[in-house]
Design an enzyme around this catalytic site. Structure first.
Site, PDB file in Angstrom:
ATOM      1  CD  GLU A  58      -3.011  -0.805  -0.075  1.00  0.00           C
ATOM      2  OE1 GLU A  58      -3.049   0.306  -0.619  1.00  0.00           O
ATOM      3  OE2 GLU A  58      -3.683  -1.769  -0.465  1.00  0.00           O
ATOM      4  CB  CYS A 214     -14.811   3.304 -12.934  1.00  0.00           C
ATOM      5  SG  CYS A 214     -15.787   4.806 -12.798  1.00  0.00           S
ATOM      6  CB  CYS A 221     -19.982   2.778 -19.042  1.00  0.00           C
ATOM      7  SG  CYS A 221     -19.314   4.264 -18.296  1.00  0.00           S
ATOM      8  CB  CYS A 224     -19.207  -0.808 -15.536  1.00  0.00           C
ATOM      9  SG  CYS A 224     -19.231  -0.392 -13.786  1.00  0.00           S
ATOM     10  CB  CYS A 230     -23.484   3.854 -12.516  1.00  0.00           C
ATOM     11  SG  CYS A 230     -22.442   5.276 -12.838  1.00  0.00           S
TER      12      CYS A 230
HETATM   13 FE1  SF4 Z   1     -17.847   4.104 -13.752  1.00  0.00          FE
HETATM   14 FE2  SF4 Z   1     -20.493   4.225 -13.703  1.00  0.00          FE
HETATM   15 FE3  SF4 Z   1     -19.254   3.808 -16.002  1.00  0.00          FE
HETATM   16 FE4  SF4 Z   1     -19.263   1.933 -14.110  1.00  0.00          FE
HETATM   17  S1  SF4 Z   1     -21.037   2.689 -15.263  1.00  0.00           S
HETATM   18  S2  SF4 Z   1     -17.504   2.573 -15.361  1.00  0.00           S
HETATM   19  S3  SF4 Z   1     -19.187   3.155 -12.254  1.00  0.00           S
HETATM   20  S4  SF4 Z   1     -19.132   5.625 -14.751  1.00  0.00           S
END
Ligand code: SF4
Length: 413
Positions: A58, A214, A221, A224, A230
């Site tokens: 970390e 993201c 997206c 995602c 989201c």
């Molecule tokens: Fe990021 Fe929302 Fe796109 Fe997912 S859907 S990559 S959380 S902006």
């Protein structure tokens, strides 16, 4: 107490939280990157060593890319596999291994804290985020949460740059994401979301999502796993088709988490409207003259003089070619003269400014400093007696130079 933020910026529906955790963890199990500290944290039976390994990773990962860290981490853990081994190392050895990783005070602080664990805490790592932050110098809220959740299974959230980005997008938080008010809300949110049965995996999943999906400029997206939760994505999708009240800002000007009224949603940016930060101060410009003094060593190979920097401040304790901070806007001739005067102290005899050969300029950007090194070279005949009253100094071959605790900037020079 500040008024609670509007519900649309929070996670308050237990069913939604459960679904988000499930989607994120399933994605993490499928897609997570193989990283050496993850393998160790998952399999190491010794709790102290588990905490130590996560701690080292970390600290190295702060401000540094994963791809760069892997090699440093492996060498570090090979050299100092335990806290006890690190506590016995010298600062010089730590700086040598850290050379090139940047932000050198991180290595120094890590070693100081390891010494404290060994000498004051009977070699036992604290096991909760609260104790880690309280008892270990240099361990902040984020690192404490990461160690406690990943190594010791404490259900506590973490907020780093990746998490800030993901959460701000998930909940359309457009107020300055570096402001204390927003940061506090994000910590609250991270603590609400963290999965109590797999807190370490959940936190790593959230950070991994920010690092690989993201991402800042062109988030993926379409791939995602938390897209259904989201709001930024919803707003991008429906924002131009009113009326869709739940994708709009809460109300002009009075929501502490919406974008300021002066910087409204920009549909050309889509989800990258979030997060937003106040403009950074531009880096300070500095100019430093540096001289590569070269002599023929006893075996005929060239040797170079390096000197040690002071033990505090920028690049503390690292080695460099004799260098001198210059006033801005000095004429070249004047720069040369000042450097020649400075070198005289090292050489113990006058140095002619004209004898300095100008090599070129090297630019190096530190986080807050735009540094220009004006590089000269000088060949030295005969022996130079180094004055022990000055900073420590030594002659090194090229190989020795590269193995020494020198910064990336000096390697460029
Ligand atoms: Fe990021 Fe929302 Fe796109 Fe997912 S859907 S990559 S959380 S902006």
């Amino acid at each position: 107490a500040p008024a609670p933020p509007p519900a649309r910026h929070l996670f308050s529906d237990p069913a939604e939280i459960e679904a988000l955790r499930g989607n994120l963890l399933a994605w993490y199990d499928r897609c997570k990157r193989d990283l050496p500290w993850r393998a160790l944290a998952a399999t190491e039976p010794d709790a102290n060593r588990r905490g130590y390994a996560v701690w080292v990773s970390e600290v190295m990962l702060q401000q540094t890319q994963v791809a760069t860290v892997i090699d440093y981490y492996n060498r570090w853990m090979q050299k100092w596999p335990t806290l006890q081994a690190l506590a016995q190392a010298s600062l010089e050895e730590v700086n040598e291994l850290w050379a090139g990783l940047g932000y050198y005070s991180r290595g120094k602080r890590l070693q100081e804290a390891a010494r404290k664990v060994v000498s004051k805490l009977a070699g036992r790592m604290p096991r909760t985020a609260e104790d880690l932050q309280k008892l270990l110098p240099g361990v902040g809220r984020y690192t404490a949460g990461a160690i406690a959740s990943i190594s010791y299974g404490q259900a506590t959230g973490v907020v780093d740059g990746n998490v800030i980005r993901v959460l701000c997008r998930l909940r359309c938080i457009g107020a300055d994401s570096s402001s204390p008010a927003v940061i506090d809300r994000l910590w609250d949110m991270a603590n609400v979301l963290v999965d109590s049965s797999r807190p370490g995996d959940f936190n790593q999943a959230l950070m991994e999502l920010g690092a690989t999906v993201c991402v800042p400029k062109a988030p993926l997206c379409g791939e995602c796993p938390v897209k259904p939760h989201c709001q930024a994505w919803r707003r991008k999708l429906f924002g131009n088709r009113p009326p869709v009240p739940d994708v709009e800002d809460c109300g002009v000007g009075d929501c502490p988490l919406c974008p300021p009224a002066t910087e409204p949603w920009d549909s050309s940016l889509g989800v990258t409207n979030f997060p937003r930060k106040a403009a950074k101060k531009p880096p300070r410009a500095m100019r430093t003259a540096t001289c590569v003094l070269e002599r023929r060593g006893c075996h005929g190979a060239p040797e170079y003089l390096i000197v040690q920097r002071p033990s505090s401040g920028l690049l503390a304790g690292l080695w460099e070619f004799p260098s001198l901070l210059l006033a801005q806007d000095l004429q070249e001739e004047k720069e040369r003269e000042e450097l020649a005067d400075h070198l005289q102290a090292w050489m113990g005899r006058p140095v002619a400014a004209k004898g300095l050969q100008f090599i070129g300029e090297v630019i190096h950007i530190f986080s807050h400093i735009h540094q220009t090194y004006v590089v000269y070279s000088l060949h030295v005949d005969g022996d130079v007696t180094l004055d022990p009253a000055l900073s420590p100094s030594r002659w090194v071959t090229e190989d020795e130079f590269h193995a020494s605790a020198v910064s990336t900037a000096m390697k460029k020079v």
